[in-house]
Design an enzyme around this catalytic site. Sequence first.
Site, short mmCIF file in Angstrom:
data_model
loop_
_atom_site.label_atom_id
_atom_site.label_comp_id
_atom_site.label_asym_id
_atom_site.label_seq_id
_atom_site.Cartn_x
_atom_site.Cartn_y
_atom_site.Cartn_z
N GLU A 1 19.57 -18.77 20.71
CA GLU A 1 17.56 -18.92 21.16
C GLU A 1 16.83 -17.19 21.09
OE1 GLU A 1 16.83 -20.96 24.93
OE2 GLU A 1 14.81 -20.74 24.05
N GLU B 1 17.22 -15.07 33.91
CA GLU B 1 16.25 -16.36 33.86
C GLU B 1 15.43 -17.40 34.85
OE1 GLU B 1 17.77 -19.42 30.49
OE2 GLU B 1 15.39 -19.58 30.13
C1 BGC Z 1 13.56 -20.06 27.11
C2 BGC Z 1 11.83 -19.34 27.86
C3 BGC Z 1 10.69 -20.19 27.79
C4 BGC Z 1 11.27 -21.80 27.54
C5 BGC Z 1 9.73 -22.48 27.63
C6 BGC Z 1 13.28 -21.53 26.93
O1 BGC Z 1 14.36 -22.44 26.76
O2 BGC Z 1 14.04 -19.16 27.59
O3 BGC Z 1 11.80 -18.27 28.68
O4 BGC Z 1 9.36 -19.37 27.77
O5 BGC Z 1 12.09 -21.79 26.98
O6 BGC Z 1 9.48 -23.01 28.27
#
Ligand code: BGC
Length: 854
Positions: free
Chosen positions: A460, A733
């Site tokens: 990501e 997270e």
């Molecule tokens: C990310 C988040 C991001 C979210 C969207 C995720 O996959 O890691 O931090 O803001 O997607 O809601």
Amino acid sequence: MLNVTAPAFEHHTDPLGIGESAPRLSWTVTTDTAGWTQAGYEIELGDGTATGLVESAESVLVPWPGAPLGSRERRGARVRVHGADGSVSDWSEWSHVEAGLLDPADWRASAAAPSLELLGVPDGPALLLRRDFTLRGPLAKARLYVTAHGVFEAELNGEVVGDEVLAPGWTSYRNRLRYRTHDVTGLLREGANTLGATLADGWYRGRVGFLGGKTDIYGDRTALIAQLEITYEDGTRDLVATDEHWRCATGPVTSASLYDGEKHDARLHPAGWSRPGFDDSAWLPADALAHDPALLVAPTGPPVRRTETVSPVEVLAGPSGETILDFGQNLVGRLRIRVQGPAGHTVTLRHAEVLENGALAIRPLRDAAALDQYTLRGDAGPETYEPRFTTHGFRYAQIDGWPGQLDPADVQAVVCHTDMRPIGTFECSDPLLNRLHDNVVWSMRGNYVDLPTDCPQRDERLGWTGDIQVFAPAAAFLFDCAGPLSSWLADLAAEQSEVGTVPHYVPWVPLVFDVSPTAAWGDAAVLVPWVLYQRTGDLGLLGSQYASMAAWVDQVGTLTRGHLWDRGFQFGDWLDPAAPPDDPGKARTDHALVATAYHAWTAPVLAETAALLGHDADAARYAELAERVRAAFRREFVTPSGRLACDTQTAYALALTADLLDGPEQRERAGRRLVELVAADDHRIGTGFVGTPLICDALCSVGAYDTAYKLLTQRACPSWLYPVTMGATTIWERWDSMLPDGSVNPGEMTSFNHYALGAVADWMHRTVAGLAPAEPGYRKLLVRPRPGGGLTHARATHLTPYGEAEVAWRLDGERLSVTVQVPQNTTAVVELPGEPAVEAGPGQHVFHCVTTPR
Ligand code: BGC
């Protein structure tokens, strides 16, 4: 004693090759004269420009006083200041600024693309490019202007040029491609010279994004764009630019991927390839491709660099006896190994943030292999290897295939991130809170590998707008990030015009879902520039972003019905702790409430921005819009007495901090309800991305400091300190990325390094320590410590644009002593608990009062 620092230019730490032709100047003053204030300044430029005395108290981002810089032009600047008391400083030292290539016509280089015959699949081999050239005479100076489609490392005569990692970083390449200027005078020699580069796919062509991601995002051919400008002592110049005369070949890096890692076979290294005299007759000619020089921009901030090395703290044996090194800190970078062994022997390096059942937990990495392999050259002596075209997020590394006995001293973790100046600190009497704060700092470091990302380890690592939106205040306190973030905001604006809204992440890569306007994420367009303005006083940045800010609010206006934003996709209070692991968007707080609250928050910010920039009609229009949205919010979501339609911590946190309630009675009622809700959850956190940065401020705004402290110091899950008790060294997270039994949260989206929930650090700085800006750029400090949580001391420092500020307090029973350092040329308003506000001028002050700790 009255001293003034040599002026700094814009937000640059190294003003070589800047893109501003009229860079604004800033300086700071030190003096031992109590209460000194600046009444005027004089600036001299190296070309003889002299302002004479300018009566002004300004010392931050003062307009450039002379003729604009031309391309490549270098000019000195110095300053002296006059005090209101009639004092005059000496002239400062000279500082020098040098412009980069300011006009697209300055670019003569084509894009030298390695031959198609060599090009592998995306994330395949890194390719070598080289060009010999000869100096005609004695050298005066040489500059290398360089960038790439891909990521590169340049070499001159066998020496690596500069110390950048993953140059040129990731910008919205379709709109902006950053180049950098290097002073390479010292790397050239008489006669024969060689310029070379290793070029990997990086973000340009390599795989980026989740659910399989995408490759070839910006193009299917990598290329180097380099222009070496040589100036001889006699004033004549030569240019060595990328073109079809460059030669290319494969090299030792057989594959390089940002996510998967790097494979390096040292036997394939062509010895001496970037030095003169190397026979490249078997190499292929590069293709000279056209590129648009109008896209090339100079950097506004520092590059990614190696900023620290960390040694392993422990050698562990995995369940099958594998060797695992623990670096004691979850970090972002890569390993540097020193290894000796037979030719062709391969050492494999795997990375993970946590262990599960004693083995590397690699499931959270999803589709990022995070695996580097080094195949030894095997000639005599130890070999050193560090991958160059990848980074990993890890605390643990598994080392397979080490020849002989592994000495842990032969493996170092090299920390890599944008080399922003650290400017803020926090400490207090609670070691767990200190660790929480350290975790925030490490998550900021790890999530700033050239752009503000969500996470640094899995497939990501994208510039998610919502994440930096909530974290920006903490980020701006901890690091000098105005330069880097203004680059990212320029990308945001460019992509917003291109795709028709603020994308979910910037740079935008279309993956599985369509781009669509989303509250709290898209609001980054308004709130990030606003935070930077508050923290740096940079009105120019607001000016540059104004069109983007207004376009966002205008667009949201078209999506609302009766000013309620109640349709379309929303992330909402993402990762509400009550949301199931596999459905992080399933928050308790109504998406429409969150979206409308954000609209009601950003509209008045835009109105204020418009007023500051002198757009008076806009200011009036947006102020009126703000009132209407607030009224609509209240009609829809607030009972007359101040209860909310959505009975959640996040809903109350938003309503209180975004000032959406009607008068003190509603606020008081809402505050009481928020306190009840938090108490009903046993003072565990009940907020996701949206509520988390706000809840402590919301509680304090209604006087509930004790509840805020109970939340902050809660250790049971979910809470800020729960991860700390589980040994976290970065912000997770999820509130429970690791479950209490030590297993990894089953959700497929589980990072151990995400700064968003660490946004509370900003509240810790402002309220626990008590150091906040009362006016943009800390021109006036707000010193408002509110001791609580059993803390007996706390301290924060921040290098403001005017100099170092500090608030340090100590509690002795009920006696509170507060030491305050107010930078020159600023004032502070000091509000101690239960005491009337007092003003303090520059210098150090000590205050005392009696308080009942909360
Ligand atoms: C990310 C988040 C991001 C979210 C969207 C995720 O996959 O890691 O931090 O803001 O997607 O809601």
